[in-house]
Write a protein that holds these residues in place. Structure first.
Motif, PDB file in Angstrom:
ATOM      1  N   VAL A  91       0.886  -1.291   0.026  1.00  0.00           N
ATOM      2  CA  VAL A  91       0.237  -0.407   0.258  1.00  0.00           C
ATOM      3  C   VAL A  91       1.115   1.804   0.013  1.00  0.00           C
ATOM      4  O   VAL A  91       0.644   1.646  -0.883  1.00  0.00           O
ATOM      5  CB  VAL A  91      -1.469  -0.277   1.012  1.00  0.00           C
ATOM      6  CG1 VAL A  91      -1.572   1.445   1.236  1.00  0.00           C
ATOM      7  CG2 VAL A  91      -1.834  -0.905   1.575  1.00  0.00           C
ATOM      8  N   GLU A  92       1.449   1.330   0.767  1.00  0.00           N
ATOM      9  CA  GLU A  92       2.877   2.284   0.678  1.00  0.00           C
ATOM     10  C   GLU A  92       3.082   2.314  -0.586  1.00  0.00           C
ATOM     11  O   GLU A  92       3.743   3.833  -1.354  1.00  0.00           O
ATOM     12  CB  GLU A  92       3.970   2.191   2.222  1.00  0.00           C
ATOM     13  CG  GLU A  92       3.505   2.298   2.898  1.00  0.00           C
ATOM     14  CD  GLU A  92       4.509   1.768   4.812  1.00  0.00           C
ATOM     15  OE1 GLU A  92       6.011   1.747   3.740  1.00  0.00           O
ATOM     16  OE2 GLU A  92       4.415   1.762   5.135  1.00  0.00           O
ATOM     17  N   ASN A  93       3.793   1.792  -1.088  1.00  0.00           N
ATOM     18  CA  ASN A  93       4.797   1.457  -2.931  1.00  0.00           C
ATOM     19  C   ASN A  93       3.174   1.998  -3.609  1.00  0.00           C
ATOM     20  O   ASN A  93       3.642   3.209  -4.340  1.00  0.00           O
ATOM     21  CB  ASN A  93       4.863   0.233  -3.103  1.00  0.00           C
ATOM     22  CG  ASN A  93       5.443   0.285  -4.110  1.00  0.00           C
ATOM     23  OD1 ASN A  93       4.984   0.035  -5.283  1.00  0.00           O
ATOM     24  ND2 ASN A  93       7.360   0.260  -4.540  1.00  0.00           N
ATOM     25  N   VAL A  94       2.071   1.362  -3.451  1.00  0.00           N
ATOM     26  CA  VAL A  94       0.947   2.385  -4.305  1.00  0.00           C
ATOM     27  C   VAL A  94       1.214   4.054  -3.846  1.00  0.00           C
ATOM     28  O   VAL A  94       0.878   4.289  -5.046  1.00  0.00           O
ATOM     29  CB  VAL A  94      -0.427   1.434  -4.380  1.00  0.00           C
ATOM     30  CG1 VAL A  94      -1.152   2.348  -4.742  1.00  0.00           C
ATOM     31  CG2 VAL A  94       0.105  -0.134  -4.338  1.00  0.00           C
ATOM     32  N   ILE A  95       0.907   4.136  -3.019  1.00  0.00           N
ATOM     33  CA  ILE A  95       0.987   5.554  -2.514  1.00  0.00           C
ATOM     34  C   ILE A  95       1.894   6.991  -3.430  1.00  0.00           C
ATOM     35  O   ILE A  95       2.301   7.313  -3.896  1.00  0.00           O
ATOM     36  CB  ILE A  95       0.831   6.257  -1.492  1.00  0.00           C
ATOM     37  CG1 ILE A  95      -0.744   5.103  -0.486  1.00  0.00           C
ATOM     38  CG2 ILE A  95       1.280   6.998  -0.757  1.00  0.00           C
ATOM     39  CD1 ILE A  95      -0.308   5.303   1.189  1.00  0.00           C
ATOM     40  N   LYS A  96       2.801   5.658  -2.849  1.00  0.00           N
ATOM     41  CA  LYS A  96       4.432   6.210  -4.005  1.00  0.00           C
ATOM     42  C   LYS A  96       4.786   6.787  -5.132  1.00  0.00           C
ATOM     43  O   LYS A  96       4.789   7.974  -5.200  1.00  0.00           O
ATOM     44  CB  LYS A  96       5.274   5.687  -3.713  1.00  0.00           C
ATOM     45  CG  LYS A  96       7.011   5.984  -3.730  1.00  0.00           C
ATOM     46  CD  LYS A  96       8.072   5.420  -3.465  1.00  0.00           C
ATOM     47  CE  LYS A  96       8.121   4.561  -4.333  1.00  0.00           C
ATOM     48  NZ  LYS A  96       9.486   3.394  -4.534  1.00  0.00           N
ATOM     49  N   LEU A  97       3.943   5.562  -5.802  1.00  0.00           N
ATOM     50  CA  LEU A  97       4.095   5.298  -6.794  1.00  0.00           C
ATOM     51  C   LEU A  97       2.539   6.296  -7.647  1.00  0.00           C
ATOM     52  O   LEU A  97       2.466   6.546  -9.176  1.00  0.00           O
ATOM     53  CB  LEU A  97       4.154   4.039  -7.215  1.00  0.00           C
ATOM     54  CG  LEU A  97       5.372   3.260  -6.978  1.00  0.00           C
ATOM     55  CD1 LEU A  97       5.589   2.091  -7.748  1.00  0.00           C
ATOM     56  CD2 LEU A  97       6.452   4.252  -7.753  1.00  0.00           C
ATOM     57  N   GLY A  98       1.168   5.874  -7.147  1.00  0.00           N
ATOM     58  CA  GLY A  98       0.591   6.532  -7.478  1.00  0.00           C
ATOM     59  C   GLY A  98      -0.753   5.669  -8.355  1.00  0.00           C
ATOM     60  O   GLY A  98      -1.136   6.238  -9.395  1.00  0.00           O
ATOM     61  N   LYS A  99       0.186   4.003  -9.278  1.00  0.00           N
ATOM     62  CA  LYS A  99      -0.328   3.340  -9.424  1.00  0.00           C
ATOM     63  C   LYS A  99       0.492   1.899  -8.853  1.00  0.00           C
ATOM     64  O   LYS A  99       0.631   2.074  -8.135  1.00  0.00           O
ATOM     65  CB  LYS A  99       0.263   3.681 -10.920  1.00  0.00           C
ATOM     66  CG  LYS A  99       2.016   3.258 -10.436  1.00  0.00           C
ATOM     67  CD  LYS A  99       2.494   3.155 -12.091  1.00  0.00           C
ATOM     68  CE  LYS A  99       4.042   2.659 -12.035  1.00  0.00           C
ATOM     69  NZ  LYS A  99       4.321   1.617 -13.529  1.00  0.00           N
TER      70      LYS A  99
END
Length: 106
Positions: free
Chosen positions: A98-106
């Motif tokens: 989830v943190e990674n998705v937030i960081k990348l926005g994808k």
């Protein structure tokens, strides 16, 4: 939750290794092949990778699409994504993704 089991039979790559690749920005089969070393040719790669890539939280059955949409609609923290989607509020194993998705926005 899927638990840890071999997904790529040819290269002996397990579920956790694939999820770790997703936490390192892999979002496509080709990116998972590059980072995790799956073959993309064995039966289990062909039948299971799409489902794994489309899921973020197995405990609450939350899709990647739902998490991306929550981020696009303003969720800026893991807690906010959890409130919007349910991801990360049970066992917490998906919080890094989830943190990674937030960081990348994808």
């Amino acid at each position: 939750m899927a638990g840890n089991r071999i997904i790529c039979e040819k290269n002996n790559v397990d579920y956790i290794t694939i999820r770790k690749a997703m936490c390192q920005d892999a979002r496509t089969k080709e990116e998972v092949r590059e980072i995790a070393g799956v073959c993309l040719e064995c039966d289990s790669c062909k039948t299971e990778l799409d489902q794994i890539l489309s899921s973020v939280c197995g405990c609450k059955d939350v899709s990647l699409e739902a998490v991306v949409n929550a981020v696009k609609h303003g969720a800026a923290t893991v807690d906010e994504v959890g409130q919007a989607t349910g991801a990360g509020i049970d066992c917490g194993r998906c919080k890094i993704l989830v943190e990674n998705v937030i960081k990348l926005g994808k």
